[in-house]
Design an enzyme around this catalytic site. Structure first.
Site, PDB file in Angstrom:
ATOM      1  N   TYR A  72      14.353  48.564 -59.298  1.00 35.27           N
ATOM      2  CA  TYR A  72      13.191  47.739 -58.971  1.00 35.27           C
ATOM      3  C   TYR A  72      11.914  48.240 -59.632  1.00 35.27           C
ATOM      4  CZ  TYR A  72      15.289  44.871 -55.289  1.00 35.27           C
ATOM      5  OH  TYR A  72      16.033  43.958 -54.588  1.00 35.27           O
ATOM      6  N   LYS A 100      27.961  53.942 -57.998  1.00 38.47           N
ATOM      7  CA  LYS A 100      28.803  53.413 -59.083  1.00 38.47           C
ATOM      8  C   LYS A 100      28.931  54.520 -60.129  1.00 38.47           C
ATOM      9  CE  LYS A 100      30.977  50.005 -61.200  1.00 38.47           C
ATOM     10  NZ  LYS A 100      32.256  49.433 -60.729  1.00 38.47           N
ATOM     11  N   ASP A 115      31.556  48.457 -55.489  1.00 39.75           N
ATOM     12  CA  ASP A 115      32.388  47.242 -55.496  1.00 39.75           C
ATOM     13  C   ASP A 115      33.422  47.282 -54.373  1.00 39.75           C
ATOM     14  OD1 ASP A 115      33.559  49.324 -56.905  1.00 39.75           O
ATOM     15  OD2 ASP A 115      34.243  48.116 -58.604  1.00 39.75           O
ATOM     16  N   ASP A 165      20.019  46.289 -51.306  1.00 34.83           N
ATOM     17  CA  ASP A 165      19.546  44.906 -51.149  1.00 34.83           C
ATOM     18  C   ASP A 165      20.741  43.975 -50.981  1.00 34.83           C
ATOM     19  OD1 ASP A 165      17.732  42.696 -51.199  1.00 34.83           O
ATOM     20  OD2 ASP A 165      18.336  42.333 -53.275  1.00 34.83           O
ATOM     21  N   ASP A 173      22.443  42.073 -47.151  1.00 33.05           N
ATOM     22  CA  ASP A 173      22.653  40.639 -46.883  1.00 33.05           C
ATOM     23  C   ASP A 173      24.105  40.397 -46.469  1.00 33.05           C
ATOM     24  OD1 ASP A 173      20.003  40.019 -47.670  1.00 33.05           O
ATOM     25  OD2 ASP A 173      20.656  38.168 -48.667  1.00 33.05           O
TER      26      ASP A 173
HETATM   27  C1  IPM Z   1      14.559  42.111 -49.322  1.00 36.98           C
HETATM   28  C2  IPM Z   1      14.142  41.091 -50.356  1.00 36.98           C
HETATM   29  C3  IPM Z   1      13.173  41.717 -51.333  1.00 36.98           C
HETATM   30  C4  IPM Z   1      13.916  42.829 -52.074  1.00 36.98           C
HETATM   31  C5  IPM Z   1      12.539  40.760 -52.357  1.00 36.98           C
HETATM   32  C6  IPM Z   1      11.858  39.606 -51.696  1.00 36.98           C
HETATM   33  C7  IPM Z   1      11.567  41.481 -53.245  1.00 36.98           C
HETATM   34  O1  IPM Z   1      15.249  40.528 -50.975  1.00 36.98           O
HETATM   35  O2  IPM Z   1      13.685  42.700 -48.667  1.00 36.98           O
HETATM   36  O3  IPM Z   1      15.758  42.308 -49.133  1.00 36.98           O
HETATM   37  O4  IPM Z   1      14.676  42.550 -53.017  1.00 36.98           O
HETATM   38  O5  IPM Z   1      13.731  43.981 -51.688  1.00 36.98           O
HETATM   39 MN    MN Z   2      17.148  41.084 -50.034  1.00 36.68          MN
END
Ligand code: IPM
Ligand code: MN
Ligand code: NAD
Length: 358
Positions: free
Chosen positions: A140, A190, A222, A246, A250
């Site tokens: 990032y 990785k 993975d 990240d 999710d």
């Molecule tokens: C998160 C989001 C952020 C990230 C974006 C919006 C910059 O996806 O907080 O998970 O990638 O960190």
């Molecule tokens: Mn995210």
């Protein structure tokens, strides 16, 4: 007076933060905390109003605060901007400027939501993990970065960069967190391809002897993604870099039922913390009172625990959420196709949680 900065942001951000604010205010008064709440813009709305996703003065207020509660930033309206001018940059800059390197994303399954997951009940029962994501380094923020428009063909690059100090401080948070949980740490990497991951493995192994009571596993990213859907209950604490964290958080959110359920805390060396749901601005449902406010409300619970030293207030919020779900209240994201449960809206869900606060 405890200063808390509210940054509702874009899309569903203002809707979910409005509900979380009510919970924050009621819990604070129940536990005798005098709050000084201030609200400011961040992300796309700040670009529209001030020409930048994060103003210096907002950053200054953040520095003077005990905690920050953020909704979400971004949306299709700003999607064509260059990466460094986008709404998301405001959030990334805030994390980085405030030194919030440790991102805690706890994912556990509420008993009432076992049937809301797309996975089978026997797979998700007992899930209780903490995804610990490094938040201020890696892909990032690494240099060099950018698009070279003058090259033919046009080229773009980003750099995954970590030094051993950045790795060690998050890895230690990982071991410390595991120690007060089920004493199991999975380092996700990785290293079969990336030198950066090889350095992570080296640092993790160097630190591990300080935590002989914690069982350590190195897991390729993975296969970790695969195991998260095959056998998620095996995980306790997962520690990993910014990009992998990240993506995996999710995934962890969805196996527990919905992205609308997962809270987060971003912490640094000082006491200041940034609290936000893991989900984004959900432009597809913004402005329709359909958003699930529980991830943001559960982020308020984390705020009480980590920034206001009131774990009992955090527990009482979590209990209220558990009770509301047990009674059957569901925002649309928690209802699987074919199930004819009547959904409640974002504001009503907030009201139900408030009623459950004791
Ligand atoms: C998160 C989001 C952020 C990230 C974006 C919006 C910059 O996806 O907080 O998970 O990638 O960190
Ligand atoms: Mn995210
Ligand atoms: P998203 O998380 O906004 O939405 C993904 C899906 O989940 C959508 O279908 C959405 O409706 C649903 N969803 C998310 N949160 C929900 C909630 N609380 N209740 C009910 N449903 C919910 O991801 P996206 O669509 O890929 O991204 C949209 C925008 O949000 C992008 O601009 C992205 O950069 C931004 N984003 C911001 C943050 C943040 O501010 N922390 C995090 C992730 C994405």
């Amino acid at each position: 007076m405890e200063k808390v900065l509210l940054l509702p942001g874009d899309g569903i951000g203002p809707e979910v933060v409005a509900q979380a604010r009510r919970v924050l205010e009621v819990s604070a008064s129940q536990y005798g905390v005098d709050l000084d709440l201030e609200e400011a813009g961040i992300g796309g709305n700040s670009i529209d109003d001030h020409g930048t996703p994060l103003r210096e003065e907002v950053l200054d207020i953040a520095r003077q605060s005990k905690a920050i509660l953020l909704g979400a930033v971004g949306g299709p309206r700003w999607d064509d901007l260059p990466v460094l001018d986008r709404p998301e940059r405001g959030l990334l800059r805030m994390r980085s400027e405030l030194g919030l390197f440790a991102n805690l994303r706890p994912a556990s399954v509420f008993p009432a939501l076992v049937s809301a997951s797309t996975l089978r009940p026997e797979v998700i029962e007992g899930i209780d993990m903490l995804v610990l994501r490094e938040l201020t380094g890696g892909l990032y923020f690494g240099e060099p970065r950018g698009i070279d428009e003058s090259a033919a063909p046009v080229r773009a690059c980003n750099s995954m960069v970590y030094d051993e100090n950045e790795i060690e401080r998050i890895v230690r948070v990982g071991f410390e967190s595991a120690r007060i949980r089920r004493k199991h740490l999975t380092h996700v990497h990785k290293a079969n391809v990336l030198e950066v991951s090889q350095l992570w493995v080296r640092v993790v192994d160097r630190v591990a002897p300080d935590y002989p009571d914690v069982e350590l596993v190195h897991q390729l990213v993975d296969s970790c993604a695969m195991l998260l859907v095959r056998d998620p209950a095996r995980f306790d604490v997962i520690v990993t870099g910014n990009m992998f964290g990240d993506i995996l958080s999710d995934e962890a959110a969805m196996i527990t039922g919905s992205l609308g359920m997962l809270p987060s805390a971003s912490l640094g060396e000082g006491g200041l913390g940034l609290y936000e749901p893991v989900h984004g601005s959900a432009p597809d449902i913004a402005g329709q009172d359909k958003a699930n406010p529980l991830a943001t409300i559960l982020s308020v619970a984390m705020l009480f625990e980590h920034s206001l030293s009131l774990p009992e207030a955090g527990r009482s919020i979590r209990q209220a959420v558990t009770a509301v779900l047990a009674k059957g209240a569901r925002t649309p994201d928690l209802i699987l196709e074919g199930d004819c449960t009547k959904p409640v809206g974002c504001a009503e869900m907030g009201t139900l949680v408030l009623e459950g606060l004791s």
